[in-house]
Design an enzyme around this catalytic site. Structure first.
Site, mmCIF file in Angstrom:
data_model
loop_
_atom_site.group_PDB
_atom_site.id
_atom_site.type_symbol
_atom_site.label_atom_id
_atom_site.label_comp_id
_atom_site.label_asym_id
_atom_site.label_seq_id
_atom_site.Cartn_x
_atom_site.Cartn_y
_atom_site.Cartn_z
ATOM 1 N N ASN A 21 111.652 52.860 -16.937
ATOM 2 C CA ASN A 21 112.395 53.598 -15.920
ATOM 3 C C ASN A 21 111.392 54.288 -15.004
ATOM 4 O O ASN A 21 110.776 55.281 -15.377
ATOM 5 C CB ASN A 21 113.312 54.624 -16.599
ATOM 6 C CG ASN A 21 114.081 55.472 -15.599
ATOM 7 O OD1 ASN A 21 114.134 55.157 -14.408
ATOM 8 N ND2 ASN A 21 114.678 56.552 -16.073
ATOM 9 N N TRP A 22 111.246 53.755 -13.801
ATOM 10 C CA TRP A 22 110.272 54.315 -12.860
ATOM 11 C C TRP A 22 110.758 55.622 -12.231
ATOM 12 O O TRP A 22 109.976 56.318 -11.599
ATOM 13 C CB TRP A 22 109.989 53.298 -11.758
ATOM 14 C CG TRP A 22 109.064 52.190 -12.191
ATOM 15 C CD1 TRP A 22 108.769 51.809 -13.466
ATOM 16 C CD2 TRP A 22 108.330 51.314 -11.332
ATOM 17 N NE1 TRP A 22 107.893 50.760 -13.463
ATOM 18 C CE2 TRP A 22 107.607 50.425 -12.164
ATOM 19 C CE3 TRP A 22 108.218 51.183 -9.957
ATOM 20 C CZ2 TRP A 22 106.773 49.435 -11.644
ATOM 21 C CZ3 TRP A 22 107.399 50.183 -9.436
ATOM 22 C CH2 TRP A 22 106.681 49.321 -10.271
ATOM 23 N N LYS A 23 112.039 55.921 -12.344
ATOM 24 C CA LYS A 23 112.616 57.131 -11.742
ATOM 25 C C LYS A 23 112.314 57.147 -10.234
ATOM 26 O O LYS A 23 112.271 56.097 -9.605
ATOM 27 C CB LYS A 23 112.116 58.374 -12.479
ATOM 28 C CG LYS A 23 112.364 58.288 -13.989
ATOM 29 C CD LYS A 23 112.047 59.565 -14.725
ATOM 30 C CE LYS A 23 112.302 59.383 -16.214
ATOM 31 N NZ LYS A 23 112.116 60.636 -16.964
ATOM 32 N N HIS A 77 121.760 59.111 -17.349
ATOM 33 C CA HIS A 77 120.464 59.688 -17.692
ATOM 34 C C HIS A 77 120.555 61.207 -17.575
ATOM 35 O O HIS A 77 121.252 61.744 -16.718
ATOM 36 C CB HIS A 77 119.372 59.141 -16.776
ATOM 37 C CG HIS A 77 117.991 59.444 -17.241
ATOM 38 N ND1 HIS A 77 117.399 60.669 -17.050
ATOM 39 C CD2 HIS A 77 117.081 58.685 -17.922
ATOM 40 C CE1 HIS A 77 116.178 60.645 -17.578
ATOM 41 N NE2 HIS A 77 115.965 59.462 -18.113
ATOM 42 N N GLU A 119 118.697 63.318 -16.330
ATOM 43 C CA GLU A 119 118.339 63.852 -15.016
ATOM 44 C C GLU A 119 119.492 63.725 -14.034
ATOM 45 O O GLU A 119 119.614 64.527 -13.104
ATOM 46 C CB GLU A 119 117.076 63.145 -14.513
ATOM 47 C CG GLU A 119 115.856 63.537 -15.334
ATOM 48 C CD GLU A 119 114.742 62.509 -15.337
ATOM 49 O OE1 GLU A 119 113.751 62.739 -16.049
ATOM 50 O OE2 GLU A 119 114.868 61.478 -14.640
ATOM 51 N N GLU A 137 117.691 59.884 -25.542
ATOM 52 C CA GLU A 137 116.535 60.584 -24.987
ATOM 53 C C GLU A 137 116.731 62.087 -25.144
ATOM 54 O O GLU A 137 117.473 62.704 -24.377
ATOM 55 C CB GLU A 137 116.368 60.245 -23.502
ATOM 56 C CG GLU A 137 115.932 58.831 -23.230
ATOM 57 C CD GLU A 137 115.362 58.675 -21.832
ATOM 58 O OE1 GLU A 137 114.238 58.181 -21.703
ATOM 59 O OE2 GLU A 137 116.039 59.073 -20.872
ATOM 60 N N GLY A 187 108.958 63.668 -20.643
ATOM 61 C CA GLY A 187 107.846 64.124 -19.821
ATOM 62 C C GLY A 187 107.096 65.322 -20.357
ATOM 63 O O GLY A 187 106.182 65.820 -19.710
ATOM 64 N N SER A 215 108.900 60.606 -23.800
ATOM 65 C CA SER A 215 107.452 60.646 -24.029
ATOM 66 C C SER A 215 106.961 59.501 -24.924
ATOM 67 O O SER A 215 106.076 59.684 -25.758
ATOM 68 C CB SER A 215 107.027 62.001 -24.611
ATOM 69 O OG SER A 215 107.211 63.034 -23.673
#
Length: 254
Positions: A8-10, A95, A97, A165, A171, A211
């Protein structure tokens, strides 16, 4: 089952980042890892060009979000059908986020998963608890609520992947212990069995994310009921992502 390693490059990556996809493709061509299914989810701006870079390879292309509707007056949104048209075969929904930054409730995640099915995409449905919820011992209650609200009745092993997650690990460099991951993934499998039946639950892939990096991939990805990984920052560099994928070379994960 064949594990899935999805990157997942976000909100990262300009046109120059496609060189990393090309490098990953080359690495896998030289030293394939057939034990694992591999996917990269770049930002929507790169999907069509990424499809060109990956054409003819075994690397699948995923997207990061979709709108529940097919089309309409929704400035800035992208439908699942548009993602499929750009070359995606899957889409991440729910997700943390998105849930936190955009206030997305379980009901919206559910609707987006249904949109993915409608467009012929696999829905990668994300769940996970915050640091405060983890600290207060609410992890399993939170995950049960998210699963019940976010996973449609139409979910099947063939069209759905669940990604756990823990928000506090994304992160941060922090990760749960393998024992903690095993407990949570076993719990998720049990809830899915109640929702979808034992056959579908048993065949559905459960990814761990948060992570994941080359240094800890081996200990996390061979935990019981872990069938792959949703990788964030480490997927942006071909060498790091390949190092994670390569842990499956010795025989893969059932």
């Amino acid at each position: 089952m064949r594990p899935l390693v999805a990157g997942n490059w976000k909100m990262n990556g300009l046109d120059s980042a496609l060189a990393e996809l090309g490098a990953l493709r080359q690495r896998l061509a030289q030293a394939p890892v057939p034990e694992a299914e591999i996917m990269v989810c770049p930002p929507a701006t790169l999907l069509a060009r990424a499809r060109e870079v990956l054409a003819g390879s075994d690397i699948e292309l995923g997207a990061q979000d979709c709108h529940p509707l097919v089309s309409g007056a929704h400035t800035g949104d992208i439908s699942a059908e548009m993602l499929a048209d750009a070359g995606a075969t899957a889409v991440i929904v729910g997700h943390s986020e998105r849930r936190i930054d955009h206030g997305e409730p379980d009901s919206l995640v559910n609707a987006k998963a249904l949109a993915a099915y409608r467009a012929g995409l696999t829905a990668i449905i994300c769940i996970g608890e915050t640091e405060a919820q983890h600290r207060d011992g609410e992890t399993l209650d939170v995950l049960k609520r998210q699963l019940r609200g976010s996973v449609p009745e139409e979910a099947r092993a063939a069209n759905t992947v669940i990604a756990y997650e823990p928000v506090w690990a994304i992160g941060s460099g922090l990760t749960p212990t393998p024992a903690d991951v095993a407990e949570v993934h076993g719990f998720i499998r049990g809830v899915l069995s109640q929702l979808l039946g034992q056959n579908e639950s048993g065949a559905m892939r459960l990814l761990y994310g948060g992570s994941v990096k080359p240094a800890n991939a081996a200990e996390l990805l061979f935990v019981p009921d872990v069938n792959g990984a949703l990788v964030g920052g480490a997927s942006l560099k071909a060498d790091d992502f390949y190092a994670i994928i390569e842990v499956y070379r010795a025989g893969g994960k059932a």
